[in-house]
Design a protein around this motif. Structure first.
Motif, PDB file in Angstrom:
ATOM      1  N   VAL A  10       0.858  -1.183   0.000  1.00 37.76           N
ATOM      2  CA  VAL A  10       0.000   0.000   0.000  1.00 37.76           C
ATOM      3  C   VAL A  10       0.891   1.229   0.000  1.00 37.76           C
ATOM      4  O   VAL A  10       1.723   1.394   0.889  1.00 37.76           O
ATOM      5  N   LEU A  11       0.729   2.062  -1.019  1.00 37.56           N
ATOM      6  CA  LEU A  11       1.525   3.282  -1.142  1.00 37.56           C
ATOM      7  C   LEU A  11       0.623   4.507  -1.061  1.00 37.56           C
ATOM      8  O   LEU A  11      -0.582   4.418  -1.288  1.00 37.56           O
ATOM      9  N   GLY A  45      -4.604   0.000  -8.773  1.00 30.83           N
ATOM     10  CA  GLY A  45      -4.947   1.407  -8.927  1.00 30.83           C
ATOM     11  C   GLY A  45      -5.323   2.013  -7.582  1.00 30.83           C
ATOM     12  O   GLY A  45      -4.952   1.507  -6.534  1.00 30.83           O
ATOM     13  N   LYS A  46      -6.064   3.083  -7.610  1.00 34.19           N
ATOM     14  CA  LYS A  46      -6.483   3.732  -6.371  1.00 34.19           C
ATOM     15  C   LYS A  46      -7.793   3.113  -5.907  1.00 34.19           C
ATOM     16  O   LYS A  46      -8.746   3.014  -6.664  1.00 34.19           O
ATOM     17  N   LYS A  47      -7.794   2.691  -4.671  1.00 30.15           N
ATOM     18  CA  LYS A  47      -8.979   2.107  -4.059  1.00 30.15           C
ATOM     19  C   LYS A  47      -9.253   2.833  -2.754  1.00 30.15           C
ATOM     20  O   LYS A  47      -8.368   3.018  -1.936  1.00 30.15           O
ATOM     21  N   GLN A  54      -3.140   6.492   8.310  1.00 31.63           N
ATOM     22  CA  GLN A  54      -2.365   7.711   8.541  1.00 31.63           C
ATOM     23  C   GLN A  54      -3.016   8.906   7.853  1.00 31.63           C
ATOM     24  O   GLN A  54      -2.382   9.663   7.133  1.00 31.63           O
ATOM     25  N   LYS A  55      -4.324   9.036   8.047  1.00 31.34           N
ATOM     26  CA  LYS A  55      -5.142  10.142   7.542  1.00 31.34           C
ATOM     27  C   LYS A  55      -5.258  10.181   6.021  1.00 31.34           C
ATOM     28  O   LYS A  55      -5.569  11.207   5.434  1.00 31.34           O
ATOM     29  N   HIS A  56      -5.000   9.064   5.353  1.00 33.02           N
ATOM     30  CA  HIS A  56      -5.177   8.960   3.906  1.00 33.02           C
ATOM     31  C   HIS A  56      -6.253   7.916   3.643  1.00 33.02           C
ATOM     32  O   HIS A  56      -6.180   6.797   4.133  1.00 33.02           O
ATOM     33  N   SER A  57      -7.226   8.267   2.834  1.00 29.54           N
ATOM     34  CA  SER A  57      -8.322   7.332   2.572  1.00 29.54           C
ATOM     35  C   SER A  57      -8.238   6.689   1.206  1.00 29.54           C
ATOM     36  O   SER A  57      -9.010   5.794   0.886  1.00 29.54           O
ATOM     37  N   CYS A  58      -7.285   7.125   0.363  1.00 27.69           N
ATOM     38  CA  CYS A  58      -7.243   6.602  -0.997  1.00 27.69           C
ATOM     39  C   CYS A  58      -5.808   6.241  -1.407  1.00 27.69           C
ATOM     40  O   CYS A  58      -5.216   6.910  -2.231  1.00 27.69           O
ATOM     41  N   PRO A  59      -5.248   5.177  -0.838  1.00 28.04           N
ATOM     42  CA  PRO A  59      -3.916   4.748  -1.253  1.00 28.04           C
ATOM     43  C   PRO A  59      -3.968   4.037  -2.595  1.00 28.04           C
ATOM     44  O   PRO A  59      -5.029   3.816  -3.144  1.00 28.04           O
ATOM     45  N   ARG A  61      -1.878   1.049  -5.491  1.00 27.80           N
ATOM     46  CA  ARG A  61      -0.904   0.060  -5.933  1.00 27.80           C
ATOM     47  C   ARG A  61      -0.950  -1.211  -5.104  1.00 27.80           C
ATOM     48  O   ARG A  61      -1.005  -1.191  -3.908  1.00 27.80           O
ATOM     49  N   GLY A  62      -0.897  -2.301  -5.792  1.00 31.55           N
ATOM     50  CA  GLY A  62      -0.857  -3.594  -5.131  1.00 31.55           C
ATOM     51  C   GLY A  62       0.144  -4.509  -5.794  1.00 31.55           C
ATOM     52  O   GLY A  62       0.383  -4.418  -6.981  1.00 31.55           O
TER      53      GLY A  62
END
Length: 64
Positions: A10-11, A45-47, A54-59, A61-62
């Protein structure tokens, strides 16, 4: 017989494509350095997650 493992990477969704590819290559390098093989890479892609990481809802890459 070797064991089979699955890895989800997860990026940060804000990373540029070049930085994402560099991170993916770095992880693949670690795997091969320790005598593992990467048999399949799935770019999800973005999911949007059900919860923030860490306050990000749309990481993005898999790798599998």
């Amino acid at each position: 017989m070797k064991n089979t493992y699955e890895l989800a990477l997860v990026l940060n969704g804000r990373l540029e494509d070049e930085a994402k590819n560099e991170a993916l290559e770095k992880v693949q390098g670690y795997i091969t350095r320790f005598h593992g093989t990467v048999t399949n890479v799935d770019d999800w892609g973005k999911k949007r997650f059900a919860y923030d990481i860490q306050k990000h809802s749309c990481p993005s890459r898999g790798i599998r």
